[in-house]
Design a protein around this motif. Sequence first.
Motif, PDB file in Angstrom:
ATOM      1  N   LEU A 272      -9.536  26.720  56.411  1.00  0.00           N
ATOM      2  CA  LEU A 272      -8.950  28.057  56.264  1.00  0.00           C
ATOM      3  C   LEU A 272      -7.784  28.035  55.276  1.00  0.00           C
ATOM      4  O   LEU A 272      -7.683  28.900  54.389  1.00  0.00           O
ATOM      5  CB  LEU A 272      -8.485  28.567  57.628  1.00  0.00           C
ATOM      6  N   GLU A 273      -6.910  27.049  55.405  1.00  0.00           N
ATOM      7  CA  GLU A 273      -5.773  26.942  54.488  1.00  0.00           C
ATOM      8  C   GLU A 273      -6.254  26.678  53.062  1.00  0.00           C
ATOM      9  O   GLU A 273      -5.698  27.227  52.097  1.00  0.00           O
ATOM     10  CB  GLU A 273      -4.841  25.813  54.953  1.00  0.00           C
ATOM     11  N   TYR A 274      -7.263  25.859  52.914  1.00  0.00           N
ATOM     12  CA  TYR A 274      -7.793  25.540  51.584  1.00  0.00           C
ATOM     13  C   TYR A 274      -8.441  26.777  50.970  1.00  0.00           C
ATOM     14  O   TYR A 274      -8.236  27.080  49.784  1.00  0.00           O
ATOM     15  CB  TYR A 274      -8.802  24.398  51.713  1.00  0.00           C
ATOM     16  N   ARG A 275      -9.231  27.503  51.766  1.00  0.00           N
ATOM     17  CA  ARG A 275      -9.865  28.728  51.284  1.00  0.00           C
ATOM     18  C   ARG A 275      -8.819  29.744  50.827  1.00  0.00           C
ATOM     19  O   ARG A 275      -8.942  30.368  49.764  1.00  0.00           O
ATOM     20  CB  ARG A 275     -10.746  29.314  52.384  1.00  0.00           C
ATOM     21  N   ASP A 276      -7.767  29.906  51.631  1.00  0.00           N
ATOM     22  CA  ASP A 276      -6.713  30.858  51.270  1.00  0.00           C
ATOM     23  C   ASP A 276      -6.008  30.438  49.982  1.00  0.00           C
ATOM     24  O   ASP A 276      -5.685  31.273  49.142  1.00  0.00           O
ATOM     25  CB  ASP A 276      -5.713  30.981  52.412  1.00  0.00           C
ATOM     26  N   MET A 277      -5.757  29.133  49.829  1.00  0.00           N
ATOM     27  CA  MET A 277      -5.116  28.646  48.611  1.00  0.00           C
ATOM     28  C   MET A 277      -5.961  28.974  47.376  1.00  0.00           C
ATOM     29  O   MET A 277      -5.456  29.515  46.381  1.00  0.00           O
ATOM     30  CB  MET A 277      -4.908  27.138  48.684  1.00  0.00           C
ATOM     31  N   VAL A 278      -7.249  28.653  47.434  1.00  0.00           N
ATOM     32  CA  VAL A 278      -8.124  28.893  46.289  1.00  0.00           C
ATOM     33  C   VAL A 278      -8.210  30.385  45.987  1.00  0.00           C
ATOM     34  O   VAL A 278      -8.194  30.810  44.820  1.00  0.00           O
ATOM     35  CB  VAL A 278      -9.521  28.303  46.553  1.00  0.00           C
ATOM     36  N   THR A 279      -8.255  31.208  47.034  1.00  0.00           N
ATOM     37  CA  THR A 279      -8.336  32.658  46.845  1.00  0.00           C
ATOM     38  C   THR A 279      -7.059  33.200  46.207  1.00  0.00           C
ATOM     39  O   THR A 279      -7.113  34.047  45.294  1.00  0.00           O
ATOM     40  CB  THR A 279      -8.593  33.357  48.189  1.00  0.00           C
ATOM     41  N   ILE A 280      -5.914  32.733  46.657  1.00  0.00           N
ATOM     42  CA  ILE A 280      -4.635  33.192  46.100  1.00  0.00           C
ATOM     43  C   ILE A 280      -4.537  32.831  44.623  1.00  0.00           C
ATOM     44  O   ILE A 280      -4.139  33.661  43.788  1.00  0.00           O
ATOM     45  CB  ILE A 280      -3.468  32.585  46.900  1.00  0.00           C
ATOM     46  N   ILE A 281      -4.897  31.605  44.278  1.00  0.00           N
ATOM     47  CA  ILE A 281      -4.831  31.187  42.871  1.00  0.00           C
ATOM     48  C   ILE A 281      -5.815  32.003  42.033  1.00  0.00           C
ATOM     49  O   ILE A 281      -5.487  32.465  40.930  1.00  0.00           O
ATOM     50  CB  ILE A 281      -5.105  29.682  42.751  1.00  0.00           C
ATOM     51  N   ARG A 282      -7.019  32.207  42.551  1.00  0.00           N
ATOM     52  CA  ARG A 282      -8.007  33.047  41.845  1.00  0.00           C
ATOM     53  C   ARG A 282      -7.457  34.442  41.585  1.00  0.00           C
ATOM     54  O   ARG A 282      -7.555  34.986  40.480  1.00  0.00           O
ATOM     55  CB  ARG A 282      -9.289  33.108  42.679  1.00  0.00           C
ATOM     56  N   ASP A 283      -6.832  35.033  42.600  1.00  0.00           N
ATOM     57  CA  ASP A 283      -6.304  36.399  42.463  1.00  0.00           C
ATOM     58  C   ASP A 283      -5.147  36.454  41.460  1.00  0.00           C
ATOM     59  O   ASP A 283      -4.993  37.447  40.731  1.00  0.00           O
ATOM     60  CB  ASP A 283      -5.859  36.921  43.818  1.00  0.00           C
ATOM     61  N   ARG A 284      -4.313  35.415  41.421  1.00  0.00           N
ATOM     62  CA  ARG A 284      -3.221  35.397  40.451  1.00  0.00           C
ATOM     63  C   ARG A 284      -3.752  35.339  39.027  1.00  0.00           C
ATOM     64  O   ARG A 284      -3.241  36.029  38.135  1.00  0.00           O
ATOM     65  CB  ARG A 284      -2.313  34.194  40.720  1.00  0.00           C
TER      66      ARG A 284
END
Length: 356
Positions: free
Chosen positions: A292-304
């Motif tokens: 979950l933490e890894y998924r959120d990290m990748v999603t946040i970077i993608r969105d930035r």
Amino acid sequence: MRQRPMTGIPRWLALPGAALVAVAFAAGLGAQQPPLPPQPQQAPPPPPQIRTARQMPFPAKPDWVKLDVEVLHVQGNVHLLAGAGGNIAVQIGPTGVLMVDTGYEQMSGKSLAAIRKLTTGTLRTIINTTLMDSHTGANAVFIKEGRLNQAGPGLGARPNEADLVGHSKLLALMTEIGREKIAPERWPPSTFSGKQKDLYSNNEPVVILHVPDAVTEGDSIVWFRGSDVVAAGEIFNQASFPYVDLAHGGTINGVIEGLNMLLDIMVPKHNQEGGTMVIPGYGRIGDEHDVLEYRDMVTIIRDRVQAAIDKKMTLAQVKAMKPSATYEYEPRFNRDPAWTAEMFVEAIYRNLSARK
């Protein structure tokens, strides 16, 4: 009339000789008791096994002689072999051995020795999760080491060797790259083209799930349903940002969808901890919280990066952003010189910019 005894004095003290008995009794109470014999000291319980592989990327220029293969029991029938390249999952049981990925060819002897310490059973099946040499390099060695659970020749009149399974798009990628770079002995002869392929091995269902357009277009994850373990391949990497191989069909959104697929499978034991265990491409064994933490990290970077693209920023401007798109995650994940945070951001930028 008889006089009543004095109040506050027990009746037995009024008996003849009772005073002497009382004094002796009191003296006995005050006497020093003999010390208790020393109790044997119990040995402290052994420390619990730390279920973690080395939390570092594989060395860029490995000294194959000095490298070792580490074996960890995950749970159920499944063990982890770490140190041979990408993490290898090994399922053992009464029908033999099933492997997920094979690591580098140079480490195949040490990997085989590690498996032989776990079991003398016959290697039956190998499943590839992705394209990289660190996951498929020793395919040819282990295929010849195994045998199908049948008499006579193997599939398609091939020798009776272990069965190598992969998605049809993985085979297509290997074929496209060519036999000069990837020997045909490493290509999976058993393929599937749909969303999943089901096997039954060592008294439990094994489900191979295709993850489209993730690290490459041919990636899969492997779910051991009875043992409650998932081998995630390169989609989940505890030692680095996820690799996105744009040249071979990889996309950042495919990686995120693969992580969401993992989360759909995983069931925690308590507060996102325990329960279903996941073997990453590299690094320690994880649970739902880690994914979950890894998924959120990748999603946040993608969105930035997407927000920067929407502002018409160039790749050079995105790389120069302060703070960077990955700044809070770099201390943990920016440790692989072959796949840096800057390379990861560039891959996302090029991938998202090319979308129609």
